[in-house]
Scaffold this motif. Sequence first.
Motif, PDB file in Angstrom:
ATOM      1  N   UNK A  58       0.825  -1.198   0.000  1.00  0.00           N
ATOM      2  CA  UNK A  58       0.000   0.000   0.000  1.00  0.00           C
ATOM      3  C   UNK A  58       0.862   1.252   0.000  1.00  0.00           C
ATOM      4  N   UNK A  59       0.307   2.338  -0.509  1.00  0.00           N
ATOM      5  CA  UNK A  59       0.972   3.634  -0.424  1.00  0.00           C
ATOM      6  C   UNK A  59       0.665   4.219   0.946  1.00  0.00           C
ATOM      7  N   UNK A  60       1.680   4.264   1.781  1.00  0.00           N
ATOM      8  CA  UNK A  60       1.520   4.737   3.150  1.00  0.00           C
ATOM      9  C   UNK A  60       1.739   6.245   3.257  1.00  0.00           C
ATOM     10  N   UNK A  61       2.594   6.795   2.396  1.00  0.00           N
ATOM     11  CA  UNK A  61       2.847   8.237   2.401  1.00  0.00           C
ATOM     12  C   UNK A  61       3.007   8.741   0.969  1.00  0.00           C
ATOM     13  N   UNK A  62       2.502   9.928   0.735  1.00  0.00           N
ATOM     14  CA  UNK A  62       2.650  10.597  -0.565  1.00  0.00           C
ATOM     15  C   UNK A  62       2.418  12.082  -0.306  1.00  0.00           C
ATOM     16  N   UNK A  63       3.490  12.864  -0.315  1.00  0.00           N
ATOM     17  CA  UNK A  63       3.364  14.257   0.111  1.00  0.00           C
ATOM     18  C   UNK A  63       4.327  15.147  -0.654  1.00  0.00           C
ATOM     19  N   UNK A  64       4.042  16.433  -0.623  1.00  0.00           N
ATOM     20  CA  UNK A  64       4.972  17.463  -1.085  1.00  0.00           C
ATOM     21  C   UNK A  64       5.282  18.359   0.111  1.00  0.00           C
ATOM     22  N   UNK A  65       6.496  18.893   0.129  1.00  0.00           N
ATOM     23  CA  UNK A  65       6.910  19.702   1.271  1.00  0.00           C
ATOM     24  C   UNK A  65       7.675  20.937   0.780  1.00  0.00           C
ATOM     25  N   UNK A  66       7.350  22.061   1.400  1.00  0.00           N
ATOM     26  CA  UNK A  66       8.059  23.310   1.128  1.00  0.00           C
ATOM     27  C   UNK A  66       8.801  23.725   2.393  1.00  0.00           C
ATOM     28  N   UNK A  67      10.073  24.057   2.255  1.00  0.00           N
ATOM     29  CA  UNK A  67      10.876  24.502   3.388  1.00  0.00           C
ATOM     30  C   UNK A  67      11.475  25.873   3.098  1.00  0.00           C
ATOM     31  N   UNK A  68      11.458  26.695   4.103  1.00  0.00           N
ATOM     32  CA  UNK A  68      12.137  27.985   4.018  1.00  0.00           C
ATOM     33  C   UNK A  68      13.216  28.011   5.094  1.00  0.00           C
ATOM     34  N   UNK A  69      14.472  27.941   4.631  1.00  0.00           N
ATOM     35  CA  UNK A  69      15.612  27.817   5.530  1.00  0.00           C
ATOM     36  C   UNK A  69      15.393  26.597   6.432  1.00  0.00           C
ATOM     37  N   UNK A  70      15.676  26.747   7.722  1.00  0.00           N
ATOM     38  CA  UNK A  70      15.448  25.636   8.646  1.00  0.00           C
ATOM     39  C   UNK A  70      14.406  25.999   9.695  1.00  0.00           C
TER      40      UNK A  70
END
Length: 533
Positions: free
Chosen positions: A240-252
Amino acid sequence: MKIPLQRLAAALAMTTWVTVPAAAQESEIDKVRATMSKLISQLVSQGVLPREAGNALLSEAGVAPVTPASGAPAAAPVAPGWAAAPSPAATGAAGSSQPAPATVRVPYIPEFVRKELKEEIRLELAAQAFREGWSGPGAIPGWVRRLEWDGDLRVRTQLDRFSNDNAAALSILDTNRSRALSLLNTSEDRERLRVRARIGLTATIDEHWSAGVRLTTGSATEPVSSNQTLGTYNNRYTVLIDRAYVRYRHRDEFSATAGRFGNPWFGTNLLWANDLSFDGVALQWTPKLTSAIRGFATLAALPVQEVELSSADKWLFGGQLGATLAPSPRSIGARVGLGYYHYVNLLGKVSAPGSSARESTAPAFAQKGNSYYNISSDVLRPLLGLAAEYHLLNATGQVDLPSIAGKRLIVTGDFVRNLGFNRREVSQRVGVDVDKQVNAYHLQLALGEAEVKALHEWQVSAAYKRVERDALLDAYTDSDFRLGGTDARGYILGASYGVAKNTAVAFRYFSGDSISGPPLSIDVFQFDLNLKF
């Protein structure tokens, strides 16, 4: 790639000649001559040597110069200084006359010159490979270097032991699926072999954007566990697909995640099982408060169930504030968090007589322990819904203390109180007086490594857990402690030992009893082999 002309000229200038007997085979001499001729011709044709320089070298070797039309040397006459083998005509039929002994000169390049040429060629090849991307670091395309794989595999033996004094218990999930009263197993011991396999891929797009996907074993109808029980007539496992995501980060300091992702909040498995992933959107801010302390603030909007024929979709809205003091080998580390989690539209509602309009308010997944009541308009087809609201206040703290021999002593506490419980309304729905049991807590001591990752590393732990009936939603609780749900209290013992890099064996023992409901005592023994990669 071009060999420096100066280096080649130096090599030729420093060529020495070795004397060999004239009796040497003419074929060997021809091989040497042909090899030299071919080498010089190829250097000219590939542009390594100017044509004039190449022709001069060929002339010295007694070979016809390279012509622009052919690009290859013509038939070569005998080079000066090379002895020709006697022909049959020269020797005569009787062979009475023999040629005088002669010598041949074989070119030889000194060893130190050859080493210098070899090194220069190697360096030039490495530079060209890097520029063109066909060897060395440049051989791996950039998009491949932006991918990161991770995963783990666990093999488990699990023993479930039920007390002889256990009472019968209703299965909420099976009753709602079959629309007939169904019971849980509360008396038959079980022995199971289980496997959990997970593999994830994270793709870094640029300094801000990334995406992740993870596959896992498990069931599409049981969100709190990724275990696959063996013994299904050798059928293949479900992936199964347990995770599927997009993430945006600005610095830390800031991140925004959307899709299906891991638990975004700091805590233990008191509120949510370790294998549980969440759908929705989460925002996190982690400002640096001092040189040693970093704060964190998390907000999330997580759909629990989208109801097609109703506007009353089920949601979880949550927020948490906290701070982290990072530990060092000789200093104390600490982390605290205060959170609030508000479930919307999870309350079960009774349908009007002859109608099924509100049956979607029944939970799509449940374990055991919460207060339920029948919301079906047909008494012959029961359907159980939640009788209480769940608005949870949660406080979590952890202290990481340096101990002897470089080990750590980690003390963790987690507390939850359900602020949404209304005793009068719940009692009215259920039809009997329902006690206000809305508190839960989890205390744990762990000694050893914070995480066992290498050979001979170890950790031992002991914990006590108490989860009252309506303190939190039973659907998402740890499925190992008393086999899931609420209305449970007991202790947990654990030990883990590293047998190789990222490989450990582990043992856990769970002893759980009911608090206010019918007697239900379950002991669970787990023996694990864990590998991470």
